[in-house]
Design a protein around this motif. Sequence first.
Motif, PDB file in Angstrom:
ATOM      1  N   GLY B  34      41.338  53.646  36.490  1.00 43.68           N
ATOM      2  CA  GLY B  34      43.051  53.187  36.727  1.00 43.68           C
ATOM      3  C   GLY B  34      42.431  51.353  37.498  1.00 43.68           C
ATOM      4  O   GLY B  34      42.794  50.334  37.192  1.00 43.68           O
ATOM      5  N   VAL B  38      42.079  47.556  36.021  1.00 43.15           N
ATOM      6  CA  VAL B  38      42.994  46.860  36.429  1.00 43.15           C
ATOM      7  C   VAL B  38      42.166  45.680  37.553  1.00 43.15           C
ATOM      8  O   VAL B  38      42.206  44.314  37.439  1.00 43.15           O
ATOM      9  CB  VAL B  38      44.360  47.148  37.354  1.00 43.15           C
ATOM     10  CG1 VAL B  38      44.652  45.976  38.565  1.00 43.15           C
ATOM     11  CG2 VAL B  38      45.101  48.462  37.344  1.00 43.15           C
ATOM     12  N   GLY B 154      47.601  45.776  35.137  1.00 43.23           N
ATOM     13  CA  GLY B 154      48.529  46.997  35.259  1.00 43.23           C
ATOM     14  C   GLY B 154      49.291  47.710  33.605  1.00 43.23           C
ATOM     15  O   GLY B 154      49.521  48.944  33.902  1.00 43.23           O
ATOM     16  N   GLY B 157      47.087  49.239  31.412  1.00 44.54           N
ATOM     17  CA  GLY B 157      46.550  51.080  31.911  1.00 44.54           C
ATOM     18  C   GLY B 157      47.379  51.762  31.905  1.00 44.54           C
ATOM     19  O   GLY B 157      47.659  52.803  31.142  1.00 44.54           O
ATOM     20  N   THR B 158      49.011  51.067  32.104  1.00 49.80           N
ATOM     21  CA  THR B 158      49.806  52.657  32.105  1.00 49.80           C
ATOM     22  C   THR B 158      50.956  53.345  30.409  1.00 49.80           C
ATOM     23  O   THR B 158      51.020  53.357  30.476  1.00 49.80           O
ATOM     24  CB  THR B 158      51.282  51.363  33.055  1.00 49.80           C
ATOM     25  OG1 THR B 158      50.937  51.476  34.202  1.00 49.80           O
ATOM     26  CG2 THR B 158      52.428  52.466  33.027  1.00 49.80           C
ATOM     27  N   THR B 185      48.607  52.200  37.853  1.00 53.29           N
ATOM     28  CA  THR B 185      47.713  50.289  37.030  1.00 53.29           C
ATOM     29  C   THR B 185      48.440  49.919  37.542  1.00 53.29           C
ATOM     30  O   THR B 185      48.418  48.774  38.140  1.00 53.29           O
ATOM     31  CB  THR B 185      47.113  50.861  35.768  1.00 53.29           C
ATOM     32  OG1 THR B 185      48.278  51.326  34.769  1.00 53.29           O
ATOM     33  CG2 THR B 185      46.055  51.673  36.162  1.00 53.29           C
ATOM     34  N   TYR B 188      48.870  48.943  41.021  1.00 47.44           N
ATOM     35  CA  TYR B 188      47.808  48.386  42.010  1.00 47.44           C
ATOM     36  C   TYR B 188      47.978  46.590  41.456  1.00 47.44           C
ATOM     37  O   TYR B 188      47.542  45.925  41.888  1.00 47.44           O
ATOM     38  CB  TYR B 188      46.461  49.155  40.544  1.00 47.44           C
ATOM     39  CG  TYR B 188      46.040  50.178  40.981  1.00 47.44           C
ATOM     40  CD1 TYR B 188      45.902  51.061  42.688  1.00 47.44           C
ATOM     41  CD2 TYR B 188      44.335  50.684  40.125  1.00 47.44           C
ATOM     42  CE1 TYR B 188      46.153  52.517  42.574  1.00 47.44           C
ATOM     43  CE2 TYR B 188      44.396  51.923  40.231  1.00 47.44           C
ATOM     44  CZ  TYR B 188      44.978  53.065  41.372  1.00 47.44           C
ATOM     45  OH  TYR B 188      44.282  53.692  41.675  1.00 47.44           O
TER      46      TYR B 188
ATOM     47  N   ALA C  19      38.827  52.438  29.166  1.00 43.37           N
ATOM     48  CA  ALA C  19      39.677  53.673  29.368  1.00 43.37           C
ATOM     49  C   ALA C  19      40.339  54.254  28.444  1.00 43.37           C
ATOM     50  O   ALA C  19      40.900  55.395  29.112  1.00 43.37           O
ATOM     51  CB  ALA C  19      41.035  51.967  29.994  1.00 43.37           C
TER      52      ALA C  19
END
Lengths: 258, 258, 258, 258, 258
Positions: B34, B38, B154, B157-158, B185, B188, C19
């Motif tokens: 994560g 980010v 972020g 990433g999510t 994320t 973050y 990731a």
Amino acid sequence: MDLATLIGLIGTLGAILTAIMMGGSFGIFVNGPGVMIVVGGTLMVVLMKYPLTVAAHAMKAAAKAFLNKSQTPKELIEKCVELSSIARKEGVLGLEQVEIENEFLKRGVMLVVDGSDQDFVRKMLSNDINLTIERHEEGQSIFKAIADVAPAMGMIGTLIGLVQMMSNMSDPKALGPAMAVALLTTLYGAVIANAIASPIADKLALRSKQERMNKSLILEGIAAIQAGLNPRVIEDLLKTYLPVNQREFAKEEKSEAA
Amino acid sequence: MDLATLIGLIGTLGAILTAIMMGGSFGIFVNGPGVMIVVGGTLMVVLMKYPLTVAAHAMKAAAKAFLNKSQTPKELIEKCVELSSIARKEGVLGLEQVEIENEFLKRGVMLVVDGSDQDFVRKMLSNDINLTIERHEEGQSIFKAIADVAPAMGMIGTLIGLVQMMSNMSDPKALGPAMAVALLTTLYGAVIANAIASPIADKLALRSKQERMNKSLILEGIAAIQAGLNPRVIEDLLKTYLPVNQREFAKEEKSEAA
Amino acid sequence: MDLATLIGLIGTLGAILTAIMMGGSFGIFVNGPGVMIVVGGTLMVVLMKYPLTVAAHAMKAAAKAFLNKSQTPKELIEKCVELSSIARKEGVLGLEQVEIENEFLKRGVMLVVDGSDQDFVRKMLSNDINLTIERHEEGQSIFKAIADVAPAMGMIGTLIGLVQMMSNMSDPKALGPAMAVALLTTLYGAVIANAIASPIADKLALRSKQERMNKSLILEGIAAIQAGLNPRVIEDLLKTYLPVNQREFAKEEKSEAA
Amino acid sequence: MDLATLIGLIGTLGAILTAIMMGGSFGIFVNGPGVMIVVGGTLMVVLMKYPLTVAAHAMKAAAKAFLNKSQTPKELIEKCVELSSIARKEGVLGLEQVEIENEFLKRGVMLVVDGSDQDFVRKMLSNDINLTIERHEEGQSIFKAIADVAPAMGMIGTLIGLVQMMSNMSDPKALGPAMAVALLTTLYGAVIANAIASPIADKLALRSKQERMNKSLILEGIAAIQAGLNPRVIEDLLKTYLPVNQREFAKEEKSEAA
Amino acid sequence: MDLATLIGLIGTLGAILTAIMMGGSFGIFVNGPGVMIVVGGTLMVVLMKYPLTVAAHAMKAAAKAFLNKSQTPKELIEKCVELSSIARKEGVLGLEQVEIENEFLKRGVMLVVDGSDQDFVRKMLSNDINLTIERHEEGQSIFKAIADVAPAMGMIGTLIGLVQMMSNMSDPKALGPAMAVALLTTLYGAVIANAIASPIADKLALRSKQERMNKSLILEGIAAIQAGLNPRVIEDLLKTYLPVNQREFAKEEKSEAA
């Protein structure tokens, strides 16, 4: 704070509180860490954005803007016409004795009495208007910053709460209340932004706009007095700063004078 | 970094950390991939937007803006009035000996001493102001870019975490923790944007604005000195750069001088 | 493409891919219809917004902006000073023989050599600057359009997937994977917008700004040469286009020349 | 409608439909009340924003902008150069006989032939440009309004569907399909806004910009003809409206003429 | 209120109500505390933003803008041409007797009849235009404020409902209806903003724009009459305020006059 803002603030918070009360206990809407992250975090971020002195000055300016009642354009026009009559009869030096309430008008008249030339007077007063506006904008921008930051801090608080909740889902019964607590910071952020900071920023902007219009009117009035224009012409000129339906007062006075 | 920004930054992160600690373990908020997507992704995107040299210059300018304390308008006005007195008594050549701390004021005075004509001086200094502002804006825009990109990274990433979680839902017990990791994320990104990058960008904008006002004041002062205006007139002119309540110092000096 | 952009692009996509890899299989992130609706739909919408010829020209301009290295302001200033020395010694006609790399500077010098009057030269070059900027903005706006449209197409794809999933919930086990597929288009849209199109648009904007500054510098240089200003004065004038710490080179040369 | 827009529109809707078809039945994406609230509601809100006459005029202007092919700047420059040659040889009265396709150029030439003075011609044509742009902006703004309102209406529809669904959750099996139906209006709003209304608004803006550039070119050409400038000078002046790589055509002609 | 706005408003609300009715009972969409927090809260926040007098004036101005039908540019041009003919034949004093419906035109003519000089007339009328626009913008901004605040209040209401629901999840069957009630305030906010306040603000903006264009036309007409221009020239000049296809009426009259 002026009455309308105060009533509006109390009314808004009242509406929110009533809705909370009608749904049951008030206690479930209070959460220590949530208040800390939203209120504390927002104040800290605003401190990063604005140095303390700027923030303090801006607060003082904001308070003054709320407390002081600015004169109406109508009163200012009447004062300018009165001053121009005096200047016509006794010369600009006669203006020295006149009592003038409005600070900005007073400074303008003093410049004229001192015999400054027209361009200098205009420049001095224009500078003054621009700088006043800049300082007013600082006050607004602090409240706008609060309105921007509070919902972001609320979201951060909710994300923290959700992560904590979901990392430990051993007791399904605790999920609901944990989710409720997580949502509280979003609620705090929304209330601070939309019901408090944003309306105050807008009210300050409106005040600033009114003061700028007043000062523009005065600037034009001073220029007209210095140019030695006829009081009636000055009145006609400044009347354009009023809505059409408020211009009549002038005509009545004129017919009385006639 | 100036104290207020430092305190604000520590305070903001402190508020967030405290909220995390009160909810339990800190460990669940740390996630390697994560952080990589980010922080790493944001830096890479910012590298796409700004070439390294621009980024390095901007960082240096930002650091300088934080460290150097700019002079107050009041000090600058006093200096300008002092310079105009000297110029009046000894001619502009007398200014060559005067020690001047402010770089920009110094350059302006040198131009006057060199006998450059008024339009040239104004043009040189105006160009300088505009280009300084442009360079400052570059610094702000890099931090603004970070504040824009971090939440997007972020979210990416999510989304990746959610897709991975939902593609493999064989163990319902793992859902919660997986969801928690996916949300990290977004958290973050929100913290980087709202608690770090965006306030720094705003503080730089404020610094830039103050410096622009200082330089405008100096530009006007230089022009007035070159035009041979009376020191008292220059003081009156430059005083409009101060809030009304700070203008008094000048009057006191005046009465002492009288 | 310039190196920083290329490294940034590869780094960003690398961070995202890493990731993905750390979370398991890459295959679950590939979905044919999803790619079609986001990539195909985005291209089609951009085609609606910009005619093919505009898009093609814009792409060419963008490629050129990435590939061609623009000269530094420092080099341009040195060239302008050199030209002004020649013009002083041999008259403007002497400039005809000088080899000039920069296209825009060349065109300006040719206009001066042809004996066009100052207003005409300024008008021609200003027009040129404005039109170049307009064409650059077209290139940026296409990438901005992609950055706007891709997330919308991603959302449309996700909505379609969700509707399909929820219309047929007979097999609860299929829900997770179906939801994962639905989310993919949102992920595609976010990556295209934030990691590719938006940074390229911003890099093009930066390039355009640098070129505009270079051209403004040249325009001012040409005007100064035509006005027959002293090379040292021209150097001082153009030096304001440089950050303060880069202005020294000029002084050294001056002292050597002295 | 021009070909690119038509192809783009069909392609976009095609990509969306294909994605729908690949997921199964088309029928689940059709919902009467949903269409009514999004399409009907959007049209009604737009009717509130723009009176019928404005909407009708705007639609007509939009249709015309799509159908009429505007002349290229190159053609206009050649025409202006031709006109200036004639004006040089036969005087401005000689322009009366020349056949001119472009409406705006024709009106300009007529004003010159009528012997109007330069300021009057410029004022008339500038007014014309500004008012044309204003009318074009009305057309764009209606499509922009549709792009703003449709997603809002989609959200309202989805909220209504969700409230209905959740008020009556007796049959858990019906939840999925009910949710699917609720999401449909959001999908409709997103498609109308992003795949239809917004690209059309952008295409109209591009057309308007091209026409404004053409008209500026003509205005400058007319002014140059009236000022009696040399055709070659006029050509050089107007060439700046072309990208650098398209300017060559002129040079060839020049060498042929030489 | 003008017919189109009224029809649009009824149609929009009708579409929403029909969609509600088709889904079942209307009753589930009514919620007392929800109405209170959204409608009451929005009004209170707007009261914080605008003092009562401003709000009242703005409402009156808005009502007037809806009720009064503004004259078409065509009618105004005909009137101006008529006035210029009279001024040509009988001198400007002859204008005193002419009956003029339009308030602004009347004031302009009175200034001309009074023998004010051209700059004064232009300044008076320009001031008037600017201040009218400012007052119109106040009216728009109140409706824009409602459109901004209502969704925020809706979100606050929904958050309150969700927190209450999740704090007490003892009865799973009550979850659905409680969630439905929570969503209602979001729905109220969306409807108030998108279907009522925002379109009214846009309609007022359109009205304001039309009035500004009318007043600009009149200002130019007055200036032309005062300059003693030929009625035909004035007609040509003012015709540029019309779309090309509406300009013909003038030509017909001209040929009749010939």
